[in-house]
Scaffold this motif. Structure first.
Motif, PDB file in Angstrom:
ATOM      1  N   PRO A  67       0.822  -1.210   0.000  1.00 43.63           N
ATOM      2  CA  PRO A  67       0.000   0.000   0.000  1.00 43.63           C
ATOM      3  C   PRO A  67       0.856   1.259   0.000  1.00 43.63           C
ATOM      4  CG  PRO A  67      -0.634  -1.519   1.769  1.00 43.63           C
ATOM      5  CD  PRO A  67       0.673  -2.002   1.226  1.00 43.63           C
ATOM      6  N   VAL A  68       0.360   2.307  -0.620  1.00 45.67           N
ATOM      7  CA  VAL A  68       1.036   3.601  -0.599  1.00 45.67           C
ATOM      8  C   VAL A  68       0.632   4.316   0.690  1.00 45.67           C
ATOM      9  CG1 VAL A  68       1.284   5.834  -1.733  1.00 45.67           C
ATOM     10  CG2 VAL A  68       1.054   3.754  -3.100  1.00 45.67           C
ATOM     11  N   PRO A  69       1.584   4.659   1.549  1.00 46.45           N
ATOM     12  CA  PRO A  69       1.236   5.286   2.833  1.00 46.45           C
ATOM     13  C   PRO A  69       0.863   6.755   2.663  1.00 46.45           C
ATOM     14  CG  PRO A  69       3.615   5.113   2.619  1.00 46.45           C
ATOM     15  CD  PRO A  69       3.041   4.437   1.409  1.00 46.45           C
ATOM     16  N   GLY A  70       0.210   7.281   3.706  1.00 48.61           N
ATOM     17  CA  GLY A  70      -0.125   8.705   3.740  1.00 48.61           C
ATOM     18  C   GLY A  70      -1.338   9.057   2.903  1.00 48.61           C
ATOM     19  N   PHE A  71      -1.539  10.354   2.731  1.00 47.06           N
ATOM     20  CA  PHE A  71      -2.636  10.904   1.930  1.00 47.06           C
ATOM     21  C   PHE A  71      -3.997  10.409   2.429  1.00 47.06           C
ATOM     22  CE2 PHE A  71       1.090  10.475  -0.834  1.00 47.06           C
ATOM     23  CZ  PHE A  71       1.258  11.793  -1.235  1.00 47.06           C
ATOM     24  N   ASN A  72      -4.081  10.148   3.756  1.00 43.29           N
ATOM     25  CA  ASN A  72      -5.329   9.687   4.375  1.00 43.29           C
ATOM     26  C   ASN A  72      -5.883   8.420   3.721  1.00 43.29           C
ATOM     27  OD1 ASN A  72      -5.404  11.868   6.226  1.00 43.29           O
ATOM     28  ND2 ASN A  72      -6.269  13.202   4.624  1.00 43.29           N
TER      29      ASN A  72
END
Length: 272
Positions: free
Chosen positions: A37-42
């Motif tokens: 998964p790509v972390p951040g950006f809610n």
């Protein structure tokens, strides 16, 4: 195959990069993942990697099956022999599209809940289809072109072994890291093959004539193969250096307190 090489490179980069971060963050709870998964950006970009695989492969598949064939699928009641190469590429791309779609369904919905090990095996099946395509290709790869495809087949075989091992040993950090490295190397070798055989890096004495790579003499072909060996080694060295640097960064930023400890008690070792 333009979108495929991009997908493999970024999937491999995300896999080994995510593997390093997850291991550095908590070695004891580490688990193998076929995607990251790509972390951040809610959480809005969490599934970006999977969407890139599905959309990129779908576009490439449409180019191979619809544009390249000019919709001339059949001639005299049989598959058009002039476009068997496109049909084979489309079949291989379909397998990766199925992998991406199933993984999205498994992760985002409750309709198809699959464990990570099952997703690893589905990915291994897609790599097997790719391996069979390049090994038993309807287009006979000979000479210098065949040598580049031979090195590609070796990388694909490594991808198969690493993804199957990920399903069998779901807590192994080396297995997960090897999977990401193998996928990234495959994507990079696609780039290298394109630049060398169909771009500005063609070895001296060799040229593209029609759809075939020909060399003026056996010596020119051998020099081209030696150049391929050097390119392969340089690419492998660059990836390994990138992994070491990335691990150092991940350990310094996300390093867990258990990361540097040695399980001496478990191994029966004692230090004076």
């Amino acid at each position: 195959m333009f979108f495929q090489e991009h997908c493999f490179f970024w999937l491999g980069y995300g896999t080994y990069g995510g593997s390093l971060v997850r291991y550095a963050s908590n070695p004891k709870s580490f688990r193998v993942r076929i995607w990251n998964p790509v972390p951040g950006f809610n959480g809005r970009l969490r599934y970006l990697e999977l969407y890139l695989v599905v959309i990129g492969v779908f576009i490439d598949m449409c180019i191979e099956l619809l544009y390249s064939t000019h919709l001339k699928f059949f001639v005299n009641g049989v598959l058009n022999p002039s476009h068997m190469n496109d049909f084979e590429h489309s079949g291989m791309l379909l397998m990766f599209f199925i992998f991406g779609a199933i993984t999205l369904l498994s992760e985002k919905t409750s309709f198809l809940p699959l464990p990570e090990g099952a997703l690893c095996l589905i990915a291994a099946t897609a790599f097997c289809a790719e391996y069979l395509l390049f090994y038993f290709h309807s287009t006979s790869h000979k000479g210098l072109e065949g040598y580049y495809h031979l090195l590609l087949v070796i990388l694909i075989a490594l991808c198969i072994l690493a993804t199957v091992a990920g399903a069998l040993v779901p807590t192994s950090f080396p297995v997960d890291l090897c999977s990401g490295i193998a996928i990234a190397l495959q994507g990079l070798w696609f780039y290298q093959t394109a630049f060398t055989l169909y771009g500005p890096m063609m070895p001296d004495g060799c040229q593209l004539k029609g759809n075939e790579i020909t060399c003026n003499s056996k010596d020119h072909q051998v020099r081209g193969e030696l150049l391929a060996n050097f390119q392969f080694f340089a690419m492998l060295l660059a990836v390994l250096v990138a992994v070491v640097v990335s691990y150092g960064f991940a350990a310094s930023r996300f390093g867990h307190s258990d990361l540097g400890s040695l399980p001496a008690a478990e191994d029966g070792l004692e230090w004076d």
